[in-house]
Scaffold this motif. Structure first.
Motif, PDB file in Angstrom:
ATOM      1  N   SER A   1       0.837  -1.197   0.000  1.00 35.07           N
ATOM      2  CA  SER A   1       0.000   0.000   0.000  1.00 35.07           C
ATOM      3  C   SER A   1       0.875   1.251   0.000  1.00 35.07           C
ATOM      4  O   SER A   1       0.613   2.219  -0.718  1.00 35.07           O
ATOM      5  N   LYS A   2       1.936   1.218   0.802  1.00 34.43           N
ATOM      6  CA  LYS A   2       2.857   2.346   0.875  1.00 34.43           C
ATOM      7  C   LYS A   2       3.547   2.558  -0.481  1.00 34.43           C
ATOM      8  O   LYS A   2       3.705   3.691  -0.935  1.00 34.43           O
ATOM      9  N   LYS A   3       3.925   1.459  -1.134  1.00 30.34           N
ATOM     10  CA  LYS A   3       4.548   1.563  -2.464  1.00 30.34           C
ATOM     11  C   LYS A   3       3.604   2.249  -3.445  1.00 30.34           C
ATOM     12  O   LYS A   3       4.016   3.056  -4.272  1.00 30.34           O
ATOM     13  N   ARG A   4       2.298   1.907  -3.365  1.00 32.13           N
ATOM     14  CA  ARG A   4       1.301   2.519  -4.259  1.00 32.13           C
ATOM     15  C   ARG A   4       1.204   4.021  -4.023  1.00 32.13           C
ATOM     16  O   ARG A   4       1.135   4.803  -4.936  1.00 32.13           O
ATOM     17  N   ARG A   5       1.177   4.414  -2.722  1.00 35.42           N
ATOM     18  CA  ARG A   5       1.104   5.847  -2.374  1.00 35.42           C
ATOM     19  C   ARG A   5       2.303   6.604  -2.923  1.00 35.42           C
ATOM     20  O   ARG A   5       2.162   7.674  -3.516  1.00 35.42           O
ATOM     21  N   GLU A   6       3.500   6.029  -2.701  1.00 32.86           N
ATOM     22  CA  GLU A   6       4.725   6.688  -3.149  1.00 32.86           C
ATOM     23  C   GLU A   6       4.795   6.763  -4.669  1.00 32.86           C
ATOM     24  O   GLU A   6       5.210   7.782  -5.226  1.00 32.86           O
ATOM     25  N   ALA A   7       4.374   5.695  -5.342  1.00 31.84           N
ATOM     26  CA  ALA A   7       4.380   5.685  -6.811  1.00 31.84           C
ATOM     27  C   ALA A   7       3.394   6.715  -7.353  1.00 31.84           C
ATOM     28  O   ALA A   7       3.699   7.432  -8.320  1.00 31.84           O
ATOM     29  N   ALA A   8       2.226   6.819  -6.725  1.00 26.35           N
ATOM     30  CA  ALA A   8       1.215   7.803  -7.161  1.00 26.35           C
ATOM     31  C   ALA A   8       1.781   9.216  -7.045  1.00 26.35           C
ATOM     32  O   ALA A   8       1.608  10.037  -7.951  1.00 26.35           O
ATOM     33  N   GLU A   9       2.477   9.494  -5.933  1.00 25.53           N
ATOM     34  CA  GLU A   9       3.100  10.814  -5.754  1.00 25.53           C
ATOM     35  C   GLU A   9       4.133  11.068  -6.838  1.00 25.53           C
ATOM     36  O   GLU A   9       4.168  12.154  -7.419  1.00 25.53           O
TER      37      GLU A   9
ATOM     38  N   PHE B   1       4.384   9.702  -9.854  1.00 28.15           N
ATOM     39  CA  PHE B   1       3.733   9.895 -11.159  1.00 28.15           C
ATOM     40  C   PHE B   1       3.080  11.266 -11.254  1.00 28.15           C
ATOM     41  O   PHE B   1       3.131  11.920 -12.287  1.00 28.15           O
ATOM     42  N   THR B   2       2.456  11.716 -10.158  1.00 22.94           N
ATOM     43  CA  THR B   2       1.820  13.034 -10.153  1.00 22.94           C
ATOM     44  C   THR B   2       2.882  14.113 -10.347  1.00 22.94           C
ATOM     45  O   THR B   2       2.699  15.029 -11.148  1.00 22.94           O
ATOM     46  N   ASP B   3       3.996  13.996  -9.617  1.00 23.35           N
ATOM     47  CA  ASP B   3       5.089  14.962  -9.739  1.00 23.35           C
ATOM     48  C   ASP B   3       5.661  14.963 -11.157  1.00 23.35           C
ATOM     49  O   ASP B   3       6.098  16.002 -11.646  1.00 23.35           O
ATOM     50  N   GLY B   4       5.650  13.803 -11.799  1.00 25.61           N
ATOM     51  CA  GLY B   4       6.179  13.676 -13.155  1.00 25.61           C
ATOM     52  C   GLY B   4       5.151  14.030 -14.227  1.00 25.61           C
ATOM     53  O   GLY B   4       5.415  13.875 -15.423  1.00 25.61           O
ATOM     54  N   GLY B   5       3.963  14.453 -13.809  1.00 26.21           N
ATOM     55  CA  GLY B   5       2.937  14.849 -14.767  1.00 26.21           C
ATOM     56  C   GLY B   5       2.279  13.668 -15.477  1.00 26.21           C
ATOM     57  O   GLY B   5       1.706  13.818 -16.544  1.00 26.21           O
ATOM     58  N   ARG B   6       2.358  12.490 -14.881  1.00 21.69           N
ATOM     59  CA  ARG B   6       1.756  11.295 -15.497  1.00 21.69           C
ATOM     60  C   ARG B   6       0.532  10.905 -14.687  1.00 21.69           C
ATOM     61  O   ARG B   6       0.521   9.924 -13.962  1.00 21.69           O
ATOM     62  N   GLU B   7      -0.518  11.704 -14.830  1.00 21.35           N
ATOM     63  CA  GLU B   7      -1.722  11.575 -14.009  1.00 21.35           C
ATOM     64  C   GLU B   7      -2.445  10.242 -14.208  1.00 21.35           C
ATOM     65  O   GLU B   7      -3.022   9.708 -13.271  1.00 21.35           O
ATOM     66  N   GLU B   8      -2.398   9.696 -15.439  1.00 17.79           N
ATOM     67  CA  GLU B   8      -3.086   8.423 -15.701  1.00 17.79           C
ATOM     68  C   GLU B   8      -2.497   7.290 -14.855  1.00 17.79           C
ATOM     69  O   GLU B   8      -3.224   6.523 -14.230  1.00 17.79           O
ATOM     70  N   GLN B   9      -1.153   7.212 -14.849  1.00 18.39           N
ATOM     71  CA  GLN B   9      -0.499   6.182 -14.029  1.00 18.39           C
ATOM     72  C   GLN B   9      -0.733   6.443 -12.540  1.00 18.39           C
ATOM     73  O   GLN B   9      -0.906   5.509 -11.757  1.00 18.39           O
ATOM     74  N   ALA B  10      -0.723   7.720 -12.133  1.00 14.95           N
ATOM     75  CA  ALA B  10      -0.953   8.067 -10.728  1.00 14.95           C
ATOM     76  C   ALA B  10      -2.342   7.607 -10.302  1.00 14.95           C
ATOM     77  O   ALA B  10      -2.523   7.066  -9.211  1.00 14.95           O
TER      78      ALA B  10
ATOM     79  N   ARG C   1      -4.062   5.145 -11.550  1.00 14.20           N
ATOM     80  CA  ARG C   1      -4.025   3.678 -11.462  1.00 14.20           C
ATOM     81  C   ARG C   1      -3.425   3.246 -10.119  1.00 14.20           C
ATOM     82  O   ARG C   1      -3.951   2.357  -9.449  1.00 14.20           O
ATOM     83  N   GLU C   2      -2.313   3.880  -9.729  1.00 10.77           N
ATOM     84  CA  GLU C   2      -1.670   3.550  -8.450  1.00 10.77           C
ATOM     85  C   GLU C   2      -2.611   3.845  -7.280  1.00 10.77           C
ATOM     86  O   GLU C   2      -2.693   3.064  -6.329  1.00 10.77           O
ATOM     87  N   ARG C   3      -3.323   4.960  -7.359  1.00 14.06           N
ATOM     88  CA  ARG C   3      -4.273   5.308  -6.289  1.00 14.06           C
ATOM     89  C   ARG C   3      -5.417   4.291  -6.228  1.00 14.06           C
ATOM     90  O   ARG C   3      -5.857   3.908  -5.141  1.00 14.06           O
ATOM     91  N   ALA C   4      -5.878   3.838  -7.393  1.00 12.90           N
ATOM     92  CA  ALA C   4      -6.953   2.836  -7.439  1.00 12.90           C
ATOM     93  C   ALA C   4      -6.477   1.522  -6.811  1.00 12.90           C
ATOM     94  O   ALA C   4      -7.197   0.889  -6.027  1.00 12.90           O
ATOM     95  N   GLU C   5      -5.245   1.124  -7.121  1.00 14.14           N
ATOM     96  CA  GLU C   5      -4.684  -0.096  -6.527  1.00 14.14           C
ATOM     97  C   GLU C   5      -4.528   0.079  -5.017  1.00 14.14           C
ATOM     98  O   GLU C   5      -4.817  -0.841  -4.235  1.00 14.14           O
ATOM     99  N   GLY C   6      -4.089   1.264  -4.600  1.00 12.71           N
ATOM    100  CA  GLY C   6      -3.933   1.558  -3.174  1.00 12.71           C
ATOM    101  C   GLY C   6      -5.257   1.450  -2.442  1.00 12.71           C
ATOM    102  O   GLY C   6      -5.328   0.926  -1.329  1.00 12.71           O
ATOM    103  N   ALA C   7      -6.332   1.924  -3.095  1.00 12.86           N
ATOM    104  CA  ALA C   7      -7.670   1.876  -2.479  1.00 12.86           C
ATOM    105  C   ALA C   7      -8.113   0.427  -2.268  1.00 12.86           C
ATOM    106  O   ALA C   7      -8.719   0.102  -1.246  1.00 12.86           O
ATOM    107  N   VAL C   8      -7.796  -0.444  -3.223  1.00 14.72           N
ATOM    108  CA  VAL C   8      -8.147  -1.867  -3.080  1.00 14.72           C
ATOM    109  C   VAL C   8      -7.384  -2.456  -1.887  1.00 14.72           C
ATOM    110  O   VAL C   8      -7.967  -3.149  -1.044  1.00 14.72           O
ATOM    111  N   LEU C   9      -6.093  -2.146  -1.781  1.00 10.46           N
ATOM    112  CA  LEU C   9      -5.283  -2.684  -0.680  1.00 10.46           C
ATOM    113  C   LEU C   9      -5.747  -2.153   0.678  1.00 10.46           C
ATOM    114  O   LEU C   9      -5.739  -2.882   1.666  1.00 10.46           O
TER     115      LEU C   9
END
Length: 153
Positions: free
Chosen positions: A60-68, A70-79, A81-89
């Motif tokens: 779950s922590k990996k998903r949060r960090e990856a979402a951040e 991706f957001t910082d890198g301007g890749r909102e679509e991947q961010a 996805r990571e947030r959606a996976e985090g929500a499931v976990l």
């Protein structure tokens, strides 16, 4: 009593039948992480619910960090996805402690550490040692350390 691992397997089957791609992919990834942990070390073993919970917390922590990232890198679509996976976990993790609950636990641990002779910023290790088992899976380590530091200074 169903174990957390068997609950993950049942939920995976349900997600596949419902054709829920994000949910099934996330649960598969979580089960793969659990299996990897089970075969790590000298001999394979079955993880306890607490150990499975630790693996899910880490994922779950990996998903949060990856979402951040991706957001910082301007890749909102991947961010997203990571947030959606985090929500499931998050559904499998215990509820996070509120700020008030966390502060109360930290105050209690600081008082215990002082009773044991640990004072000031040097008491950080002693206080964290007391808090880790009490907050397992219910508070992020970074958040915990920040509150302890605030209380000790």
């Amino acid at each position: 009593m169903t174990t957390l691992k068997s609950r993950l397997h049942e939920d995976l089957t349900a997600a596949i039948k419902a054709r829920d791609e994000v949910r099934s992919a996330t649960i598969r990834m979580a089960l793969a992480a659990v299996t990897k942990e089970e075969v790590a070390g000298k001999e394979a073993r079955e993880l306890s619910d607490e150990e499975v919970l630790a693996v899910l917390t880490s994922e779950s922590k990996k998903r949060r960090e990856a979402a951040e990232a991706f957001t910082d890198g301007g890749r909102e679509e991947q961010a997203a996805r990571e947030r959606a996976e985090g929500a499931v976990l998050e559904e499998y993790l215990p509820a996070q402690l509120t700020d008030e609950e966390l502060t109360a636990l930290v105050d209690e641990a600081v008082a215990e550490a002082r009773a044991g002779g640990a004072e000031g910023p040097k008491a950080m290790g002693a206080v964290m040692k007391l808090l880790k088992p009490r907050t397992a899976g219910r508070a992020d380590g970074k958040r915990l350390a920040a509150e302890v530091k605030r209380r000790l200074s």
